[in-house]
Design an enzyme around this catalytic site. Structure first.
Site, PDB file in Angstrom:
ATOM      1  N   CYS A   2       1.118  -1.368  -0.176  1.00  0.00           N
ATOM      2  CA  CYS A   2       0.347   0.010  -0.034  1.00  0.00           C
ATOM      3  C   CYS A   2       1.200   1.210  -0.037  1.00  0.00           C
ATOM      4  O   CYS A   2       2.083   0.823   0.059  1.00  0.00           O
ATOM      5  CB  CYS A   2      -0.857  -0.011   1.632  1.00  0.00           C
ATOM      6  SG  CYS A   2      -1.776  -1.450   1.120  1.00  0.00           S
ATOM      7  N   ARG A  27       3.053   1.579  -7.402  1.00  0.00           N
ATOM      8  CA  ARG A  27       3.710  -0.115  -6.349  1.00  0.00           C
ATOM      9  C   ARG A  27       2.669  -0.280  -6.243  1.00  0.00           C
ATOM     10  O   ARG A  27       2.427  -1.257  -5.981  1.00  0.00           O
ATOM     11  CB  ARG A  27       3.750   1.263  -4.713  1.00  0.00           C
ATOM     12  CG  ARG A  27       4.459   1.636  -4.022  1.00  0.00           C
ATOM     13  CD  ARG A  27       4.457   2.580  -3.143  1.00  0.00           C
ATOM     14  NE  ARG A  27       4.923   2.082  -1.728  1.00  0.00           N
ATOM     15  CZ  ARG A  27       5.319   1.503  -1.120  1.00  0.00           C
ATOM     16  NH1 ARG A  27       6.915   2.093  -0.945  1.00  0.00           N
ATOM     17  NH2 ARG A  27       5.271   0.953   0.184  1.00  0.00           N
ATOM     18  N   TRP A  75      -3.475  -1.930  -1.665  1.00  0.00           N
ATOM     19  CA  TRP A  75      -3.708  -3.269  -2.012  1.00  0.00           C
ATOM     20  C   TRP A  75      -4.383  -4.339  -1.274  1.00  0.00           C
ATOM     21  O   TRP A  75      -3.620  -4.922  -0.241  1.00  0.00           O
ATOM     22  CB  TRP A  75      -2.030  -3.454  -2.477  1.00  0.00           C
ATOM     23  CG  TRP A  75      -2.020  -4.550  -3.253  1.00  0.00           C
ATOM     24  CD1 TRP A  75      -1.998  -4.233  -4.910  1.00  0.00           C
ATOM     25  CD2 TRP A  75      -1.594  -6.014  -3.430  1.00  0.00           C
ATOM     26  NE1 TRP A  75      -2.166  -6.090  -5.879  1.00  0.00           N
ATOM     27  CE2 TRP A  75      -1.839  -6.793  -4.752  1.00  0.00           C
ATOM     28  CE3 TRP A  75      -1.288  -6.826  -2.239  1.00  0.00           C
ATOM     29  CZ2 TRP A  75      -1.358  -7.740  -4.992  1.00  0.00           C
ATOM     30  CZ3 TRP A  75      -0.416  -8.245  -2.491  1.00  0.00           C
ATOM     31  CH2 TRP A  75      -0.567  -8.587  -3.808  1.00  0.00           C
ATOM     32  N   ASN A  99      -0.517   0.647   6.012  1.00  0.00           N
ATOM     33  CA  ASN A  99      -0.064  -0.373   5.394  1.00  0.00           C
ATOM     34  C   ASN A  99       0.473  -1.571   6.032  1.00  0.00           C
ATOM     35  O   ASN A  99       1.427  -1.123   7.166  1.00  0.00           O
ATOM     36  CB  ASN A  99       1.254   0.369   4.546  1.00  0.00           C
ATOM     37  CG  ASN A  99       1.487  -0.314   3.428  1.00  0.00           C
ATOM     38  OD1 ASN A  99       1.015  -1.188   3.156  1.00  0.00           O
ATOM     39  ND2 ASN A  99       3.632  -0.404   3.644  1.00  0.00           N
ATOM     40  N   GLY A 100       0.716  -2.273   5.997  1.00  0.00           N
ATOM     41  CA  GLY A 100       0.863  -3.619   6.283  1.00  0.00           C
ATOM     42  C   GLY A 100       0.169  -4.897   7.025  1.00  0.00           C
ATOM     43  O   GLY A 100      -0.956  -4.530   6.347  1.00  0.00           O
ATOM     44  N   GLU A 477      14.469 -15.075 -15.780  1.00  0.00           N
ATOM     45  CA  GLU A 477      14.216 -13.925 -15.942  1.00  0.00           C
ATOM     46  C   GLU A 477      13.365 -13.345 -17.063  1.00  0.00           C
ATOM     47  O   GLU A 477      12.229 -12.676 -17.123  1.00  0.00           O
ATOM     48  CB  GLU A 477      16.032 -12.542 -15.655  1.00  0.00           C
ATOM     49  CG  GLU A 477      15.320 -11.738 -15.635  1.00  0.00           C
ATOM     50  CD  GLU A 477      14.232 -11.544 -14.583  1.00  0.00           C
ATOM     51  OE1 GLU A 477      13.519 -11.740 -13.747  1.00  0.00           O
ATOM     52  OE2 GLU A 477      13.897 -10.243 -14.839  1.00  0.00           O
ATOM     53  N   LYS A 481       9.541 -11.892 -17.083  1.00  0.00           N
ATOM     54  CA  LYS A 481       9.099 -10.832 -17.585  1.00  0.00           C
ATOM     55  C   LYS A 481       8.184 -10.691 -18.664  1.00  0.00           C
ATOM     56  O   LYS A 481       7.103  -9.898 -18.905  1.00  0.00           O
ATOM     57  CB  LYS A 481      10.638 -10.036 -18.739  1.00  0.00           C
ATOM     58  CG  LYS A 481      11.953  -9.499 -17.198  1.00  0.00           C
ATOM     59  CD  LYS A 481      10.682  -7.954 -17.051  1.00  0.00           C
ATOM     60  CE  LYS A 481      11.327  -7.334 -15.786  1.00  0.00           C
ATOM     61  NZ  LYS A 481      11.906  -8.492 -14.877  1.00  0.00           N
ATOM     62  N   GLU A 484       4.623 -11.341 -17.206  1.00  0.00           N
ATOM     63  CA  GLU A 484       4.586 -10.189 -15.216  1.00  0.00           C
ATOM     64  C   GLU A 484       3.986  -9.274 -16.739  1.00  0.00           C
ATOM     65  O   GLU A 484       2.629  -8.040 -15.928  1.00  0.00           O
ATOM     66  CB  GLU A 484       5.500  -9.658 -15.187  1.00  0.00           C
ATOM     67  CG  GLU A 484       6.051 -10.094 -14.268  1.00  0.00           C
ATOM     68  CD  GLU A 484       7.118  -9.581 -13.123  1.00  0.00           C
ATOM     69  OE1 GLU A 484       7.048  -8.136 -12.396  1.00  0.00           O
ATOM     70  OE2 GLU A 484       8.799  -9.324 -13.931  1.00  0.00           O
ATOM     71  N   HIS A 500      13.352 -34.001 -20.751  1.00  0.00           N
ATOM     72  CA  HIS A 500      12.446 -34.571 -19.771  1.00  0.00           C
ATOM     73  C   HIS A 500      11.786 -34.724 -19.314  1.00  0.00           C
ATOM     74  O   HIS A 500      11.307 -34.531 -18.468  1.00  0.00           O
ATOM     75  CB  HIS A 500      14.406 -34.746 -18.521  1.00  0.00           C
ATOM     76  CG  HIS A 500      15.849 -34.952 -18.971  1.00  0.00           C
ATOM     77  ND1 HIS A 500      15.512 -36.341 -18.410  1.00  0.00           N
ATOM     78  CD2 HIS A 500      16.357 -34.393 -19.107  1.00  0.00           C
ATOM     79  CE1 HIS A 500      17.056 -36.966 -18.900  1.00  0.00           C
ATOM     80  NE2 HIS A 500      17.267 -34.930 -18.696  1.00  0.00           N
ATOM     81  N   LYS A 596       4.764  -2.946  -6.722  1.00  0.00           N
ATOM     82  CA  LYS A 596       5.880  -3.086  -6.625  1.00  0.00           C
ATOM     83  C   LYS A 596       7.179  -3.118  -5.269  1.00  0.00           C
ATOM     84  O   LYS A 596       8.404  -4.163  -5.982  1.00  0.00           O
ATOM     85  CB  LYS A 596       5.841  -1.485  -6.967  1.00  0.00           C
ATOM     86  CG  LYS A 596       7.960  -1.011  -7.261  1.00  0.00           C
ATOM     87  CD  LYS A 596       8.356  -1.851  -8.602  1.00  0.00           C
ATOM     88  CE  LYS A 596      10.050  -1.155  -9.050  1.00  0.00           C
ATOM     89  NZ  LYS A 596      10.649  -2.342  -9.700  1.00  0.00           N
TER      90      LYS A 596
HETATM   91  C1  AGP Z   1       9.755  -8.297 -10.123  1.00  0.00           C
HETATM   92  O1  AGP Z   1       9.617  -7.400 -12.308  1.00  0.00           O
HETATM   93  C2  AGP Z   1       8.748  -8.746  -9.894  1.00  0.00           C
HETATM   94  N1  AGP Z   1       8.045  -7.231  -9.646  1.00  0.00           N
HETATM   95  C3  AGP Z   1       9.370  -9.312  -8.672  1.00  0.00           C
HETATM   96  O2  AGP Z   1       9.256 -10.223  -8.985  1.00  0.00           O
HETATM   97  C4  AGP Z   1       9.994  -8.426  -7.612  1.00  0.00           C
HETATM   98  O3  AGP Z   1      11.312  -8.778  -8.175  1.00  0.00           O
HETATM   99  C5  AGP Z   1      10.023  -9.227  -6.278  1.00  0.00           C
HETATM  100  O4  AGP Z   1       8.780  -8.897  -5.821  1.00  0.00           O
HETATM  101  C6  AGP Z   1      11.298  -8.826  -5.355  1.00  0.00           C
HETATM  102  O5  AGP Z   1      11.463  -7.606  -4.952  1.00  0.00           O
HETATM  103  P1  AGP Z   1      12.405  -7.135  -4.207  1.00  0.00           P
HETATM  104  O6  AGP Z   1      13.763  -6.943  -5.355  1.00  0.00           O
HETATM  105  O7  AGP Z   1      12.110  -4.989  -4.149  1.00  0.00           O
HETATM  106  O8  AGP Z   1      12.310  -7.534  -3.335  1.00  0.00           O
END
Ligand code: AGP
Length: 601
Positions: A2, A27, A75, A99-100, A477, A481, A484, A500, A596
């Site tokens: 949040c 975020r 969120w 937040n939390g 990775e 990407k 996401e 396999h 984020k």
């Molecule tokens: C990466 O594109 C993502 N947004 C997500 O996997 C991110 O890397 C993960 O949440 C870890 O976040 P951090 O690096 O802030 O700990």
């Protein structure tokens, strides 16, 4: 995940709250709200969806002078994204944003009587508990102290009340909260730096356990009921820095910035024939025989790359853990392990809790992070900043790149420290490191080609990204990407493993991106790709050598170092995913369901 903002101002409370929420949009959120106290009148507005919906609710309301205000982007963690569940939450005369996660909220709710609750959130318990305590203690601060003491879990809280309508109460434990000071004595709160840029000249980063209140010209901070003062640091002054600079998306800007920021990451660290880390006190490495890396998501992929480099270059044992798994597996830890966390935000709840487990076991800790003064940095024995600058795109780009560069430098630093590398080999790595910014520079011809070919990959029953050695984490990775950004299913896979099982999926609707390094196992990846092509899979080969069998082909330079191949391919898979997302009309900077910074588990 949040976002929180708050302020006490002479005349610009509403403007700061709205602009501040817009700065926090990256975020990720599903609803937003604000409340302003002016004299004893409260003005509360909440809306689901984007900030513009909240602005429409506010309409032409304006503050006419001194006022206090708090605001929030939510969120959802407890309760669906609805207006009732949006913050601020109200008591009779008080309002709160949080937040939390409050872990004991159900017990508190039961004790207070559930009839007074209107939302499904954990947050609402805080404001009702505060008012319950107000009826007991008569003094707002004592009531607030008693409230905080009763809470279990993680929180960053801002609370305002008509019983003291020129004051904001705050508390911080486990979620970020920053206090900002302006030249004209206005005071600001925010859960990250960007809402404060251009408003606050100096900031204080609140510590876990800090609580207190601010009122005009007064800042009172306590920790365990002891009064304390906070140090102040400067904020970057130029908001442009966090804006898009003419690119379509923050992610695109940050992808193009990788070349520039990678130089920043190396400044003062890459010397002619050695690597320097002023941050590392050599005592940290005394007795260290193994490195355990712990992270999430993209940062975990950076850790996997490091495991190859640390073992091959530094000859030091290295294991990599996914933080959310590590926390609950009763890990076997020993004090000769250096516990390395990797995080862009420094606020990822799973990684923070994993670090606490390692600290409890007596391990020394190092954090590789992009946000100074973040929780992970403050909990670690030492830290290395990646210097990527604010990363606002939810899909991480430059943060990952700078993490890998730091980890590459760290493997060289440790190799030298342990006398496991010759000067010649070290110089070869340093030459490649210094060439990295040029490799990360986006070639317009490559971007244009990827924009064109992305149109062929908008359907299908899924993607494989395949690679070997350090190109396996790169495949992971690349797949992340794509998932996401495009919401298309994709998997990163070690190419040797395709036979396999996964090769059963091979047909013309299975898209495979092959990362073909000339420096590492080229013949192996080539034959793995040919096995897929023989079964009619649709393939995109990324390789320094011409490869005519694939449906699409992107040629990279014939680098003499595998890490240069790695970074050139990284830019390609980042652009590829972004351009597919653009064609699909997705929100590139704020993909659905994502945040984020994942500050809850
Ligand atoms: C990466 O594109 C993502 N947004 C997500 O996997 C991110 O890397 C993960 O949440 C870890 O976040 P951090 O690096 O802030 O700990």
């Amino acid at each position: 995940m949040c976002g929180i903002v708050g302020c006490i101002t002479k005349e610009s409370t509403l403007e700061f709250l709205i602009d501040g929420l817009k700065e926090l949009e990256y975020r990720g959120y599903d609803s937003a709200g604000l409340v302003i106290l002016e004299a004893n009148n409260s003005h509360i507005y909440k809306a689901i969806g984007k900030i513009v919906n909240l602005e429409n609710k506010v309409g032409d309301f304006k503050t006419s002078g001194f006022s206090v205000g708090i605001a929030h982007t939510r969120w959802a963690t407890h309760g669906k994204p609805t207006e009732i569940n949006a913050h601020p939450h109200s008591g009779e005369i008080s309002y709160i944003v949080h937040n939390g996660i409050i872990e004991n909220y159900a017990d508190i709710k039961k004790e207070l009587g559930e009839e007074k609750f209107v939302s499904q959130t954990d947050t609402e318990t805080i404001v009702h508990l505060f008012e319950h305590n107000l009826s007991i203690y008569e003094n707002s601060l004592k009531a607030f102290e008693a409230t905080i003491e009763a809470l279990e879990g993680a929180y960053a809280i801002l609370l305002i009340t008509k019983s003291q309508n020129d004051t904001i109460y705050f508390a911080k434990k486990g979620s970020p909260l920053i206090l900002g000071y302006s030249d004209n004595k206005d005071l600001f709160f925010a859960s990250s730096e960007s809402p404060l840029i251009g408003k606050a000249k100096e900031v204080s980063y609140l510590e876990d356990g800090d609580y207190g209140y601010i009122s005009p010209k007064t800042v009172k901070i306590y920790n365990q009921k002891e009064s304390k003062t906070l140090s102040k640091t400067k904020l970057p002054s130029n908001k442009q820095f966090a804006q898009k600079d003419g690119f379509r998306f923050f992610m695109e800007k940050e992808l193009y910035e990788q070349s520039l920021v990678s130089s920043d990451t190396m400044i003062g660290r890459v010397k002619d024939d050695y690597i320097a880390f002023d941050e590392i006190d050599i005592a940290l490495l005394e007795g260290i025989k193994e490195i355990k890396i712990c992270a999430c998501g993209t940062s975990y992929h950076a850790g996997l790359v490091a495991s190859y480099l640390l073992q091959r270059v530094a000859k030091i044992r290295c294991s990599v853990e996914i933080a959310s798994e590590f926390r609950y597996k009763e890990p076997l830890l020993s004090k000769d392990m250096l516990f390395v966390t990797i995080s862009q935000s420094g606020e990822t709840a799973d990684t923070i809790e994993a670090l606490k487990i390692a600290k409890l076991a007596g391990l020394k800790s190092l954090c590789i992070c992009n946000v100074d003064n973040s929780t992970l940095i403050r909990l670690s024995d030492t830290s290395i900043l990646t210097r990527a600058g604010i990363e606002k795109g939810v899909a991480s780009t430059k943060a990952f790149t700078t993490q890998v560069i730091v980890l590459w430098m760290l493997s060289l630093y440790l190799a030298k420290h342990k006398n496991n590398i010759s000067t010649d080999e070290l110089k070869k790595h340093i030459k490649a490191l210094l060439h990295t910014p040029r490799v990360l520079k986006v070639k317009s011809t490559t971007h244009e080609k990827l924009t064109r070919l992305s149109k062929r990959y908008l359907h299908g029953h899924g993607f494989f990204f395949i690679g070997r050695d350090i190109f396996y984490p790169l495949a992971l990775e690349g797949a992340l990407k794509l998932k996401e950004l495009s919401y298309i299913h994709a998997e990163g896979y070690p190419s040797g493993e395709m036979k396999h099982g996964p090769i059963a999926l091979a047909d013309s609707e299975l898209f495979t991106v092959a990362l073909m390094s000339k420096n590492i196992l080229y013949d192996k990846i080539k034959s793995n790709l040919e096995e897929l092509i023989a079964r009619d899979a649709t393939t995109l080969a990324i390789s320094p050598y011409k490869f005519d069998l694939s449906d699409d082909f992107i040629q990279i330079e014939e680098h003499d170092h595998e890490m240069l191949e790695f970074f050139e391919m990284l830019v390609i898979v980042q652009l590829f995913s972004m351009e597919i997302a653009v064609r699909l009309g997705n929100d590139v900077d704020m993909p659905r369901n994502l945040a984020k910074s994942v500050t809850v588990e």
